[in-house]
Design a protein around this motif. Sequence first.
Motif, PDB file in Angstrom:
ATOM      1  N   ASP A  37     -11.529 -24.368   6.779  1.00 21.58           N
ATOM      2  CA  ASP A  37     -11.430 -25.217   5.731  1.00 21.58           C
ATOM      3  C   ASP A  37     -11.747 -24.873   4.566  1.00 21.58           C
ATOM      4  OD1 ASP A  37     -11.390 -26.996   8.158  1.00 21.58           O
ATOM      5  OD2 ASP A  37     -13.542 -27.848   7.664  1.00 21.58           O
ATOM      6  N   PHE A  38     -11.501 -25.343   3.606  1.00 16.28           N
ATOM      7  CA  PHE A  38     -11.547 -25.089   2.093  1.00 16.28           C
ATOM      8  C   PHE A  38     -10.596 -23.961   1.828  1.00 16.28           C
ATOM      9  CE2 PHE A  38     -15.387 -27.268   2.850  1.00 16.28           C
ATOM     10  CZ  PHE A  38     -15.465 -28.108   1.485  1.00 16.28           C
ATOM     11  N   THR A  39      -9.321 -23.760   2.341  1.00 18.06           N
ATOM     12  CA  THR A  39      -8.378 -22.831   1.998  1.00 18.06           C
ATOM     13  C   THR A  39      -7.248 -23.455   1.204  1.00 18.06           C
ATOM     14  OG1 THR A  39      -7.743 -23.073   4.100  1.00 18.06           O
ATOM     15  CG2 THR A  39      -9.043 -21.301   3.780  1.00 18.06           C
ATOM     16  N   PHE A  40      -6.020 -22.555   1.345  1.00 21.29           N
ATOM     17  CA  PHE A  40      -4.946 -23.064   0.793  1.00 21.29           C
ATOM     18  C   PHE A  40      -3.920 -23.752   1.536  1.00 21.29           C
ATOM     19  CE2 PHE A  40      -7.177 -19.647  -1.671  1.00 21.29           C
ATOM     20  CZ  PHE A  40      -7.795 -20.417  -2.588  1.00 21.29           C
ATOM     21  N   ILE A  41      -3.535 -23.061   2.428  1.00 20.30           N
ATOM     22  CA  ILE A  41      -2.147 -23.608   3.064  1.00 20.30           C
ATOM     23  C   ILE A  41      -2.776 -24.807   4.325  1.00 20.30           C
ATOM     24  CG2 ILE A  41      -0.545 -23.050   5.035  1.00 20.30           C
ATOM     25  CD1 ILE A  41      -0.638 -20.249   3.881  1.00 20.30           C
ATOM     26  N   CYS A  42      -3.865 -24.605   4.889  1.00 18.53           N
ATOM     27  CA  CYS A  42      -4.227 -25.277   5.581  1.00 18.53           C
ATOM     28  C   CYS A  42      -4.442 -27.100   5.178  1.00 18.53           C
ATOM     29  CB  CYS A  42      -5.956 -25.194   6.081  1.00 18.53           C
ATOM     30  SG  CYS A  42      -5.968 -23.434   6.845  1.00 18.53           S
ATOM     31  N   PRO A  43      -4.898 -27.247   4.115  1.00 16.99           N
ATOM     32  CA  PRO A  43      -4.848 -28.736   3.641  1.00 16.99           C
ATOM     33  C   PRO A  43      -3.410 -29.267   3.669  1.00 16.99           C
ATOM     34  CG  PRO A  43      -5.479 -27.490   1.744  1.00 16.99           C
ATOM     35  CD  PRO A  43      -5.656 -26.405   3.132  1.00 16.99           C
ATOM     36  N   THR A  44      -2.342 -28.558   3.247  1.00 23.57           N
ATOM     37  CA  THR A  44      -0.986 -28.851   3.166  1.00 23.57           C
ATOM     38  C   THR A  44      -0.592 -29.615   4.387  1.00 23.57           C
ATOM     39  OG1 THR A  44       0.023 -26.747   3.325  1.00 23.57           O
ATOM     40  CG2 THR A  44      -0.580 -27.327   1.128  1.00 23.57           C
ATOM     41  N   GLU A  45      -1.003 -28.652   5.656  1.00 23.81           N
ATOM     42  CA  GLU A  45      -0.418 -28.978   6.775  1.00 23.81           C
ATOM     43  C   GLU A  45      -1.520 -30.385   7.614  1.00 23.81           C
ATOM     44  OE1 GLU A  45       0.190 -24.954   9.167  1.00 23.81           O
ATOM     45  OE2 GLU A  45      -1.743 -25.183   8.693  1.00 23.81           O
ATOM     46  N   ILE A  46      -2.779 -30.248   7.078  1.00 27.93           N
ATOM     47  CA  ILE A  46      -3.584 -31.390   7.714  1.00 27.93           C
ATOM     48  C   ILE A  46      -3.243 -32.796   7.096  1.00 27.93           C
ATOM     49  CG2 ILE A  46      -5.962 -32.184   7.549  1.00 27.93           C
ATOM     50  CD1 ILE A  46      -6.704 -29.266   7.715  1.00 27.93           C
ATOM     51  N   ALA A  47      -2.918 -32.624   5.685  1.00 32.38           N
ATOM     52  CA  ALA A  47      -2.429 -33.959   5.039  1.00 32.38           C
ATOM     53  C   ALA A  47      -1.101 -34.236   5.463  1.00 32.38           C
ATOM     54  CB  ALA A  47      -2.277 -33.615   3.705  1.00 32.38           C
ATOM     55  N   GLU A  48      -0.057 -33.361   5.889  1.00 37.17           N
ATOM     56  CA  GLU A  48       1.163 -33.907   6.525  1.00 37.17           C
ATOM     57  C   GLU A  48       1.076 -34.461   7.625  1.00 37.17           C
ATOM     58  OE1 GLU A  48       5.292 -34.363   6.044  1.00 37.17           O
ATOM     59  OE2 GLU A  48       3.779 -33.935   4.419  1.00 37.17           O
TER      60      GLU A  48
END
Length: 184
Positions: A46-57
């Motif tokens: 959590d609180f990283t850069f690539i991960c939220p792009t995937e989770i949001a998608e």
Amino acid sequence: MLTVGDKIPNFKVKATVSLEKGKEFQDITNETFKGKWLVLFAWPKDFTFICPTEIAEFGKKNKDFTDRDAQVLGLSTDSEFVHHAWRTHHPDLKNLPFPMLADIKHELCNALGILHKEEGVALRATFIADPEGIIRHVTVNDLSVGRNVSETIRTLDALQTDELCPCNWTKGEETLTQKLSKAG
């Protein structure tokens, strides 16, 4: 690492399911969504850069999964409280429609075989399991490369046909099985 034909392991973890006070957390097990297709995807931290792009998608395309009788489950080795804080403070994650599983003991990631050997975090793994819990698809990306959620949906569509689907097949196109039966 578990692969096609293996069964999703038994698990029980805390999950962040909401930002609504008093309804934030829930226990999730391998039986919680019994009878549904499961799309279980893991991210490193959590609180990283690539991960939220995937989770949001995955969140944006959640209706595509529910329309296919599939339940999306997100997974990392962070705690449910870290997941909650991240959802609270990241605008793209506030209204996620699927549980964020907290595998703080690393039991589920170990059972799946997806812990990074040096970093000790989950690899970017995606598992699709059928309603009986049998894994029908697995992909794993290096920590630095995000996955393609549309490809996950396409693969789920192909699996749900229970037919022969050629390269680049998309829902609505003829399968090889259909072509062969017409030629026969």
